[in-house]
Design an enzyme around this catalytic site. Structure first.
Site, PDB file in Angstrom:
ATOM      1  N   LYS A 155      18.801  22.927  33.888  1.00 46.45           N
ATOM      2  CA  LYS A 155      17.957  23.648  34.840  1.00 46.45           C
ATOM      3  C   LYS A 155      17.624  24.998  34.220  1.00 46.45           C
ATOM      4  O   LYS A 155      18.523  25.764  33.851  1.00 46.45           O
ATOM      5  CB  LYS A 155      18.702  23.855  36.161  1.00 46.45           C
ATOM      6  N   LYS A 263      13.042  10.570  43.743  1.00 42.71           N
ATOM      7  CA  LYS A 263      14.207  10.815  44.590  1.00 42.71           C
ATOM      8  C   LYS A 263      13.911  10.201  45.951  1.00 42.71           C
ATOM      9  O   LYS A 263      13.043  10.701  46.675  1.00 42.71           O
ATOM     10  CB  LYS A 263      14.468  12.308  44.735  1.00 42.71           C
TER      11      LYS A 263
END
Length: 348
Positions: A155, A263
């Site tokens: 990230k 997702k």
């Protein structure tokens, strides 16, 4: 059929940092479906300020949909298109209820008839490196590599960009691209004016891809980046809230990314993700599936879903390791061995 709702707060072992902020706890709603002696469980887990169904009175809206399913025994897919986390929870609860009935009341029924769900094959996953200070991220990278991960996802966007470049350089000095696959996720942290320059710098480190370099809803700008970038671009947040099949096709046709990342809690439940995957395949756009900070209930369903979509011989690492982040997770027969997620309980 009866469906009860249990609201829970899960607590992270360590703060989970993204470019949108830091999570220390996670609110979820568990759906417990029962029929006779059989029960099924599903998880509804909207992400604050990100999910298109993160809304006031979430529990009341969820209860209304559960009441409808109780009466009809069917999921109202058209009504639930704009409520992906609720749809995913209901899909999972009814699927596990049905499978439990079929399998004579087993506590952890096989959700899909796949080698992964039977405990016969593992799914390769990436090691996720959360945002933090340079030293924190360095230690986390070392830990993942020592654990045997050969695909690491970082990230980025929280510390200064030069420090993030140094982290990537540090990894590449030790491990070539054949040894460790590197992915980065910007979560929309770059401005469009600076994005291409940063992508060019990142491309020096033989990265697999970058997720969502600029914020969503800039289709023309994202399309230009996908054309000009030396680094493959994957869409993630860009897919949120696009639930109509025709609009999905239109967006992918305009932007033409290298990958999309699905997702179920964010992108239309399992049914909506199947639409995305089928549409992307028609355009030769690849995909992979990840969890979205669900508990092990959601992770178990997402992993099983991935194995049903991509088959028993998955080679591309999926994003399915986040279920180990919580101090008070919900037990499920899942285990990470090396760089693969396994089902550890074989159901006879």
């Amino acid at each position: 059929m009866k469906i009860s709702i249990e609201e829970r707060i899960l607590h992270f072992k360590q703060p989970a940092g993204t470019s949108r902020g830091v999570y220390t706890e996670r609110r979820i709603w568990l759906l417990n479906a029962s029929e006779g002696n059989a029960t099924g469980v599903g998880e509804c887990a909207p992400l604050p300020q990100l999910s298109c169904d993160d809304l006031p009175g979430y529990g009341h809206v969820l209860r209304r949909f559960c009441d409808e399913v109780e009466k009809t025994g069917e999921i109202p897919y058209d009504s639930l298109r704009d409520y992906p986390s609720m749809l995913f929870g209901l899909e999972t609860a009814l699927l596990s209820l049905k499978r439990q009935n079929t399998e004579n009341g087993s506590r952890h029924p096989i959700l899909f008839d796949t080698a992964f769900c039977r405990g016969e094959a593992g799914i390769p996953i990436n090691g996720l490196i959360w945002m933090g200070t340079f030293d924190e991220m360095s230690r986390r990278i070392e830990d993942k590599l020592e654990q045997g991960f050969r695909c690491v996802k970082l990230k980025i966007g929280a510390i200064d960009f030069d420090s993030e470049i140094l982290l990537l350089k540090k990894i590449r000095q030790r491990f070539g691209p054949r040894d460790v696959e590197l992915r980065v996720d910007a979560n929309g942290a770059f401005g469009f004016d600076e994005a291409l320059y940063k992508l060019e710098l990142l491309s020096q480190y033989a990265l697999h891809s970058i997720e969502q370099p600029i914020p969503a809803r800039q289709w023309a700008n994202m399309a230009e980046l996908c054309r000009e970038s030396p680094l493959p671009i994957a869409l993630d947040e860009e897919l949120i809230g696009i639930n109509d099949p025709d609009q999905k096709r239109q967006m992918l046709n305009i932007i033409r990314p290298a990958y999309i990342i699905l997702k179920p809690s964010l992108h239309g439940g399992m049914a909506g993700c199947r639409e995305w995957i089928d549409t992307a395949r028609d355009m030769r756009i690849k995909s992979w599936i990840t969890s979205a900070l669900e508990s092990n209930v959601g992770l178990n369903a997402i992993a099983g879903f991935a194995s049903s979509v991509y088959g028993d011989d998955i080679t591309m690492p999926q994003g399915l390791g986040t279920g180990l982040l919580f101090t008070d997770n919900i037990p499920m027969p899942l285990e990470i061995r090396g760089d693969k997620l396994w089902t550890v309980t074989k159901i006879q």
